[in-house]
Design a protein around this motif. Structure first.
Motif, short mmCIF file in Angstrom:
data_model
loop_
_atom_site.label_atom_id
_atom_site.label_comp_id
_atom_site.label_asym_id
_atom_site.label_seq_id
_atom_site.Cartn_x
_atom_site.Cartn_y
_atom_site.Cartn_z
N ARG A 1 13.77 9.90 -75.66
CA ARG A 1 13.52 8.49 -75.94
C ARG A 1 13.08 8.29 -77.38
O ARG A 1 12.30 9.08 -77.91
CB ARG A 1 12.35 7.99 -75.10
CG ARG A 1 12.73 7.55 -73.75
CD ARG A 1 11.52 6.94 -73.08
NE ARG A 1 11.76 6.74 -71.68
CZ ARG A 1 12.40 5.70 -71.16
NH1 ARG A 1 12.84 4.73 -71.94
NH2 ARG A 1 12.59 5.60 -69.86
N GLY B 1 4.75 7.26 -71.75
CA GLY B 1 4.56 8.71 -71.67
C GLY B 1 3.76 9.31 -72.82
O GLY B 1 3.64 8.72 -73.90
N LEU C 1 4.38 12.00 -74.54
CA LEU C 1 5.16 12.52 -75.68
C LEU C 1 5.17 11.51 -76.82
O LEU C 1 4.87 11.84 -77.97
CB LEU C 1 6.58 12.82 -75.19
CG LEU C 1 7.61 13.43 -76.14
CD1 LEU C 1 8.72 14.09 -75.34
CD2 LEU C 1 8.20 12.47 -77.13
N TYR D 1 20.13 11.56 -66.91
CA TYR D 1 18.72 11.15 -66.93
C TYR D 1 18.09 11.16 -65.53
O TYR D 1 17.15 11.91 -65.26
CB TYR D 1 18.60 9.77 -67.60
CG TYR D 1 17.20 9.20 -67.54
CD1 TYR D 1 16.18 9.71 -68.32
CD2 TYR D 1 16.90 8.15 -66.66
CE1 TYR D 1 14.89 9.20 -68.25
CE2 TYR D 1 15.62 7.63 -66.59
CZ TYR D 1 14.61 8.16 -67.38
OH TYR D 1 13.34 7.67 -67.29
N ASN E 1 15.62 14.31 -64.08
CA ASN E 1 14.49 13.86 -63.26
C ASN E 1 14.58 14.16 -61.77
O ASN E 1 13.62 13.91 -61.04
CB ASN E 1 14.24 12.37 -63.54
CG ASN E 1 13.68 12.21 -64.95
OD1 ASN E 1 12.86 13.02 -65.40
ND2 ASN E 1 14.17 11.22 -65.68
N GLN F 1 14.44 17.43 -71.52
CA GLN F 1 15.74 16.75 -71.48
C GLN F 1 16.72 17.38 -72.48
O GLN F 1 17.93 17.19 -72.38
CB GLN F 1 15.60 15.27 -71.82
CG GLN F 1 14.65 14.48 -70.94
CD GLN F 1 13.23 14.43 -71.48
OE1 GLN F 1 12.84 15.25 -72.31
NE2 GLN F 1 12.44 13.46 -71.02
N ILE G 1 6.12 19.62 -70.78
CA ILE G 1 5.78 19.80 -69.36
C ILE G 1 5.60 21.30 -69.10
O ILE G 1 5.90 22.12 -69.97
CB ILE G 1 6.86 19.15 -68.45
CG1 ILE G 1 8.20 19.88 -68.55
CG2 ILE G 1 7.04 17.68 -68.82
CD1 ILE G 1 9.25 19.37 -67.56
N ARG H 1 1.24 7.33 -65.19
CA ARG H 1 2.59 6.87 -64.87
C ARG H 1 2.72 6.98 -63.36
O ARG H 1 2.16 7.89 -62.75
CB ARG H 1 3.64 7.76 -65.54
CG ARG H 1 4.12 7.27 -66.88
CD ARG H 1 5.28 8.07 -67.45
NE ARG H 1 5.15 9.47 -67.23
CZ ARG H 1 5.80 10.16 -66.30
NH1 ARG H 1 6.67 9.55 -65.50
NH2 ARG H 1 5.63 11.46 -66.18
N SER I 1 7.62 3.78 -63.78
CA SER I 1 8.37 4.90 -64.34
C SER I 1 9.53 5.26 -63.43
O SER I 1 9.37 5.29 -62.21
CB SER I 1 7.41 6.09 -64.46
OG SER I 1 8.01 7.14 -65.16
N ARG I 2 10.70 5.51 -64.01
CA ARG I 2 11.87 6.07 -63.30
C ARG I 2 12.09 5.39 -61.95
O ARG I 2 12.27 6.05 -60.91
CB ARG I 2 11.69 7.58 -63.11
CG ARG I 2 11.40 8.25 -64.45
CD ARG I 2 11.08 9.71 -64.34
NE ARG I 2 10.50 10.17 -65.60
CZ ARG I 2 9.86 11.30 -65.79
NH1 ARG I 2 9.72 12.14 -64.78
NH2 ARG I 2 9.36 11.62 -66.97
C1 G6P Z 1 6.60 12.59 -69.79
C2 G6P Z 1 7.68 13.48 -70.40
C3 G6P Z 1 8.42 12.74 -71.52
C4 G6P Z 1 8.93 11.41 -71.00
C5 G6P Z 1 7.77 10.59 -70.43
C6 G6P Z 1 8.22 9.25 -69.86
O1 G6P Z 1 5.57 12.38 -70.71
O2 G6P Z 1 7.12 14.68 -70.89
O3 G6P Z 1 9.51 13.50 -71.98
O4 G6P Z 1 9.56 10.68 -72.03
O5 G6P Z 1 7.16 11.33 -69.40
O6 G6P Z 1 9.26 9.43 -68.93
P1 G6P Z 1 10.67 8.74 -69.10
O7 G6P Z 1 11.55 9.35 -68.07
O8 G6P Z 1 10.41 7.29 -68.90
O9 G6P Z 1 11.14 9.02 -70.50
#
Ligand code: G6P
Length: 489
Positions: free
Chosen positions: A31, A50, A52, A102, A107, A158, A181, A290, A327-328
């Protein structure tokens, strides 16, 4: 944040007339630090979710580098632009990539597999093919963006194939990779049908970073098992005639930034308003996560429920606030978690709330930085109880905002942060009784003991900030003469 991005120098520098890419330092993550949403045909940019993004944004701003990533919206073909003092270089993700790369491979395969398989990972060959194709696209975009002999820092699960793909395109570069992670134990990683390809992708880097020594050990073991590289606990890895380094670099936060927002004059009135709304005499038990099944939100709600049922905690004495950042949401396991959490919140409030007085407040949205810090300042007991987590920056952010040494942190043994924050109340997040006992001790802890613990944790987080993290990684990645320009002095 909804300000409009500008084109500025970014576009010129990445696609200059001579076709020469010219960024000396490039961060690559799935992202971009800002995400695009469209409302009534208008574009809005918001901070991406997130840890990151929150960790790397200050680094990218200091480095004046470029950030290659996805805008968060499918089928967009955006030109590079500048936003928040960062040159943003978008990579297109199609609807099909979103589904297979993705939501699928990232995920539903890698995320659960790397998090102790707390949900069952799925393996599909078409998801893997999409992962390869998207990693190739990222590698090509980076190759066009970074200048000769520049440095690239690839982020997270990713993009594990990008280091080797990029090396094949641009052997002149220094390439770093950091996994945010956990890297799983060999017994779990071995399940991945494409384990050798993933390892060979990572081995394209010069420096591979992990959150903890344990993660690094897991990695070295599988490298020795499934690739031809020579890896030992001491010394560099040898692969393909090159030497590369794998090390632990525990990530952190911008301590001063969080502390300064906590001390800002308009924070205290916000905290006061929150306290009054929650009931001034009640202790506030806080969770901010999250909305992810690795975070243990449902376990902690169950623990609070049982404390209420046992009568050890009275609704008039304590209130729980759970902030859940969406999230997701299209991934089935996340939708199921949301359903479980919302059902539990409803059940607990149904049993123990009164009209106008809830015992659990549940807020499903992202908070602005000011509201986030006010929330941290409101929490007397901070619950960070993931079932498995690379580091967990919420724990460190909470500590940074407690400038008066108030507050107690309840922390999962299975978060990377537990290796550093040993003065937290450490719990096994699967043990509902244990979580309940930790909540009780936090609520009743002698204030002198609580302040002593907090002071020690604050010294640790202050002594190792996100800038120290970046400095130690970049020091291993690039020669001394390049470091200054990347790290901003
Ligand atoms: C975690 C991961 C990141 C990710 C973030 C948000 O912090 O380590 O790589 O970007 O979650 O998740 P998403 O799937 O929304 O990017």
């Amino acid at each position: 944040m909804t300000s409009a991005p500008t084109k500025s120098s970014t576009e010129r520098r990445t696609r200059s007339g001579a076709g020469q890419p010219s960024w000396p330092f490039v961060i690559v993550a799935n992202r971009l630090p800002v995400s695009l949403t469209r409302r009534k045909g208008e574009k809005h940019w918001t901070t991406s979710p997130g840890g990151l993004v929150s960790a790397l944004t200050p680094i990218a701003q200091r480095a004046h580098g470029a950030w290659v990533g996805w805008s968060g919206s499918v089928d967009d073909r955006l030109e590079p632009f500048e936003h928040d003092a960062i040159a943003q270089v978008p990579v297109t993700i199609s609807r099909q990539d979103h589904h297979d790369f993705y939501q699928g491979f990232c995920n539903r395969t890698l995320w659960p597999l790397y998090h102790d398989a707390v949900q069952n990972p799925e393996y599909h060959r078409h998801w893997w093919r999409s992962y390869v194709a998207v990693n190739e696209r990222f590698a090509r975009m980076v190759a066009e963006t970074v200048q000769a002999d520049g440095a690239v820092w690839v982020q997270d699960y990713q993009l594990q194939l990008v280091p080797a793909l990029l090396r094949a395109l641009r052997p002149d570069l220094r390439i770093g990779f950091f996994l945010h992670i956990p890297f799983p134990p060999a017994e779990l990683f071995a399940r991945l049908p494409w384990r050798r390809q993933v390892l060979e992708g990572l081995l394209g880097a010069d420096v591979i970073g992990f959150q903890t020594e344990r993660n690094r050990g897991n990695f070295l073991r599988v490298v020795g098992q499934y690739t031809r590289a020579q890896a030992s606990d001491a010394g560099p890895i040898r692969h393909d005639g090159r030497r590369l380094q794998a090390a632990a670099y525990p990530i952190s936060i911008d301590f001063e930034l969080y502390e300064s927002v906590a001390l800002a004059p308009d924070t205290e009135p916000r905290v006061e308003r929150l306290r009054q709304r929650l009931g001034s005499s009640r202790k506030v038990i806080l969770g901010i996560d999250r909305l992810d099944y690795t975070k243990g939100i449902d376990h902690r709600l169950r623990a609070f429920h049982e404390l209420l049922l046992s009568g050890l905690v009275k609704p008039s004495d304590a209130v729980m606030v759970q902030v859940a950042v969406p999230s997701r949401e299209r991934v089935a396991e996340y939708a199921e978690l949301r359903r479980r959490v919302e059902e539990l919140v409803g059940q607990i409030n149904g049993e123990f709330g009164e009209v106008g007085v809830a015992v659990v407040h549940y807020v499903r949205r992202n908070l602005t930085p000011e509201n986030l810090v006010a929330m941290y300042r409101t929490g007397d007991v901070m619950m960070v109880t993931p079932l498995c987590d690379g580091m967990n920056l919420v724990a460190k952010e909470y500590v940074a905002t407690r400038f008066d040494n108030s507050g107690t942190l309840v922390l999962s043994e299975f978060a990377g942060a537990a290796e550093e924050l040993t003065d937290a109340l450490l719990v096994n997040p699967h043990d509902v009784d244990g979580i309940g006992a930790a909540i009780l001790s936090a609520l009743t802890m002698d204030p002198v003991e609580a302040a002593g613990r907090m002071a020690k944790m604050r010294a640790i987080v202050r002594g190792h900030t996100v800038h120290d993290w970046a400095r130690s990684f970049v020091a291993d990645l690039v020669p001394a003469r390049q470091r200054r320009s990347i790290l901003g002095g």
